[in-house]
Design an enzyme around this catalytic site. Structure first.
Site, mmCIF file in Angstrom:
data_model
loop_
_atom_site.group_PDB
_atom_site.id
_atom_site.type_symbol
_atom_site.label_atom_id
_atom_site.label_comp_id
_atom_site.label_asym_id
_atom_site.label_seq_id
_atom_site.Cartn_x
_atom_site.Cartn_y
_atom_site.Cartn_z
ATOM 1 N N SER A 269 0.821 -1.205 0.000
ATOM 2 C CA SER A 269 0.000 0.000 0.000
ATOM 3 C C SER A 269 0.862 1.265 0.000
ATOM 4 O O SER A 269 1.712 1.417 -0.860
ATOM 5 C CB SER A 269 -0.947 -0.058 1.198
ATOM 6 O OG SER A 269 -2.111 0.631 0.898
ATOM 7 N N TRP A 360 -10.021 0.273 -5.217
ATOM 8 C CA TRP A 360 -9.488 1.595 -4.851
ATOM 9 C C TRP A 360 -8.070 1.776 -5.409
ATOM 10 O O TRP A 360 -7.671 2.868 -5.808
ATOM 11 C CB TRP A 360 -9.488 1.674 -3.321
ATOM 12 C CG TRP A 360 -9.034 2.957 -2.695
ATOM 13 C CD1 TRP A 360 -7.974 3.105 -1.833
ATOM 14 C CD2 TRP A 360 -9.618 4.259 -2.816
ATOM 15 N NE1 TRP A 360 -7.875 4.412 -1.427
ATOM 16 C CE2 TRP A 360 -8.873 5.149 -2.018
ATOM 17 C CE3 TRP A 360 -10.698 4.757 -3.544
ATOM 18 C CZ2 TRP A 360 -9.163 6.501 -1.914
ATOM 19 C CZ3 TRP A 360 -10.995 6.118 -3.432
ATOM 20 C CH2 TRP A 360 -10.234 6.967 -2.632
ATOM 21 N N HIS A 410 -7.595 -5.821 0.050
ATOM 22 C CA HIS A 410 -6.374 -5.049 0.241
ATOM 23 C C HIS A 410 -5.627 -5.563 1.476
ATOM 24 O O HIS A 410 -6.067 -5.316 2.612
ATOM 25 C CB HIS A 410 -6.812 -3.592 0.452
ATOM 26 C CG HIS A 410 -5.701 -2.609 0.524
ATOM 27 N ND1 HIS A 410 -4.955 -2.256 -0.561
ATOM 28 C CD2 HIS A 410 -5.216 -1.882 1.572
ATOM 29 C CE1 HIS A 410 -4.065 -1.347 -0.212
ATOM 30 N NE2 HIS A 410 -4.195 -1.110 1.081
HETATM 31 C C1 GCU Z 1 -5.405 4.770 1.819
HETATM 32 C C2 GCU Z 1 -4.824 5.546 0.660
HETATM 33 C C3 GCU Z 1 -4.009 4.664 -0.272
HETATM 34 C C4 GCU Z 1 -2.995 3.865 0.515
HETATM 35 C C5 GCU Z 1 -3.672 3.134 1.651
HETATM 36 C C6 GCU Z 1 -2.709 2.416 2.611
HETATM 37 O O1 GCU Z 1 -6.398 3.899 1.346
HETATM 38 O O2 GCU Z 1 -5.893 6.168 -0.019
HETATM 39 O O3 GCU Z 1 -3.338 5.437 -1.230
HETATM 40 O O4 GCU Z 1 -2.293 2.987 -0.327
HETATM 41 O O5 GCU Z 1 -4.389 4.050 2.453
HETATM 42 O O6 GCU Z 1 -1.539 2.736 2.665
HETATM 43 O O7 GCU Z 1 -3.184 1.548 3.336
#
Ligand code: GCU
Length: 431
Positions: A269, A360, A410
């Site tokens: 992420s 997302w 995710h």
């Molecule tokens: C949020 C953010 C993402 C990121 C994520 C994370 O969802 O919008 O861009 O990758 O957090 O780091 O868990």
């Protein structure tokens, strides 16, 4: 008393209006492929003055430095060079951790030559039975090294953390309950059994993940004369985290138990955005893995699918450099897109992973970045990617470039790690 009540209600009403406006202003994410706008990507193999890059020499001498500068100036911000007086201190070592399977040690890195904050702590697991230096995976984590394994001997971080009840965080600090709460994302035993080591670092040791105008973390150490924060083309938090990974690599180069020529940098992420930027800049990382990194990571910004530059720059203003704001709702004006970030890793092996329920992060946009970086990998004489279409779920592609989309949300799962371990075997064994 009455006046106090009145003021409180006015403040509360204002707060409601502001938060509703903020919500109303936040654009609705697009999840419809048919609504992805038409776009033209900048060509990684065309120089800024229009010359076709048709040789490895032209790539290394002209185009690669050009692309690197563009990401520095417009996206993540420029980072300072390594300090020349860092201190490394081994603070603990146990040679029979994990029921005798692993050596576990902790190493503190001080950046100024003095034992003062900010300090970055490495938690290192190595296979105990190794007879030569071992290849390692290195990755940042979200809530402290003590979360990656339920082991009471790992030092509990005392640093600031984002609020999270599930992770046992109380008043922005870890508690005993925090131990092992991210263990599902770090299969330490499996990694050790496969002959690899693991180096874990809490990202907040380098820069706490909130927008404080860069007063804490490593930024403050490097402010230019008279300035209290980085300039518009200087490092944000992602760049600082990536810089920290390179400083950890500086230490690995001095550790005779580690094969520093075979270090895979992996992140999930926001920390996957970071592993890509670290691997792009620092060629000592021999293999680069992005797990569900999405917008500002592996996903193409121009697709505007799921998270967009508008949303990310407003929600996390500290992650990128200020110049990145210029491209909010103007993605087509960006001189780069994220396939060029993947291309900067070439010819080193790169692996991008997506998850089906993680729309997302735009799985298709993540796949396309790999696909459109392939010409650079081919130019440099590697097998490239070899796929033209997105594979089915749970059907990894593993050439010099790797990709999968797995079922689920995710996260980092055992499935993801099995692919990373196989991919590392494929590229590290015999090299
Ligand atoms: C949020 C953010 C993402 C990121 C994520 C994370 O969802 O919008 O861009 O990758 O957090 O780091 O868990």
């Amino acid at each position: 008393m009455k006046r106090l009540l009145l003021t409180t209600s006015i403040v509360f009403a204002l707060f409601l209006i502001c938060s509703q406006t903020a919500r109303a202003q936040r654009p609705k994410p697009n999840y419809d492929e048919a609504k992805v706008p038409q776009f033209t990507l900048p060509d990684p193999l065309l120089t800024s003055d229009g010359k076709q890059v048709d040789s490895a020499e032209l790539w290394w001498k002209v185009r690669r430095p050009e692309i690197l500068r563009l990401f520095e100036n417009e996206v993540y911000g420029k980072s300072p060079a390594a300090p020349n007086n860092m201190l490394f201190e081994v603070t603990s070592q146990k040679n029979d951790a994990l029921n005798g399977k692993a050596i576990r040690k902790e190493v503190s890195i001080y950046f100024t030559g003095k034992k003062e904050e900010p300090r970055m702590d490495l938690l290192i697991y190595l296979p105990a039975k190794a007879t030569k230096p071992v290849p390692v995976f290195m990755g940042l984590n979200f809530y402290g090294n003590h979360t990656i394994a339920d082991d009471p001997e790992i030092t509990l971080s005392t640093k600031w953390m984002r609020a999270n009840q599930e992770k046992g965080v109380v008043n922005n600090r870890a508690t005993e309950k925090s131990r092992g709460t991210s263990a599902s994302r770090w299969p330490v035993e499996q990694i050790i059994d496969r002959g690899y080591g693991l180096v874990a670092i809490y990202c907040g040791d380098i820069d706490p993940d909130y927008d404080d105008g860069f007063q804490n973390g490593v930024h403050a150490l490097f402010n230019k004369d008279g300035k209290s924060k980085p300039a518009a083309d200087e490092w944000g938090t992602i760049a600082a985290w990536a810089w920290g990974l390179s400083r950890a690599m500086d230490y690995l180069e001095t550790d005779p138990q580690i094969d520093h020529k075979h270090v895979a940098v992996m992140g999930h992420s926001r920390l996957g955005k970071t592993s890509l930027w670290a691997g792009a800049q620092d060629q000592r990382f021999a293999l680069v893995i992005s797990n569900d990194s999405g917008c500002g990571g592996a996903a193409l910004s121009r697709r505007r699918f799921g998270e967009t530059l508008n949303v990310i720059n407003n929600a996390f203003p500290h992650w990128f450099c200020d110049n990145f704001n210029k491209y909010i709702d103007k993605e087509d004006e960006l001189p780069v897109d994220q396939h060029m970030l993947v291309a900067l890793v070439a010819p080193r092996p790169v692996y991008v992973a997506s998850a089906q329920e993680d729309q997302w992060a735009d799985p298709r946009g993540e796949f396309l970045s790999v696909l459109y970086a392939e010409p650079v990998y081919k130019l440099l004489g590697t097998s490239g990617f070899g796929a033209k279409e997105m594979p089915d779920v749970n059907q990894p592609i593993k050439q010099r470039m790797g990709y999968h989309i797995r079922t689920g949300k995710h996260d980092v799962t055992d499935f993801d790690w099995r692919q990373y371990l196989d991919f590392a075997d494929q590229h590290f064994q015999g090299s």
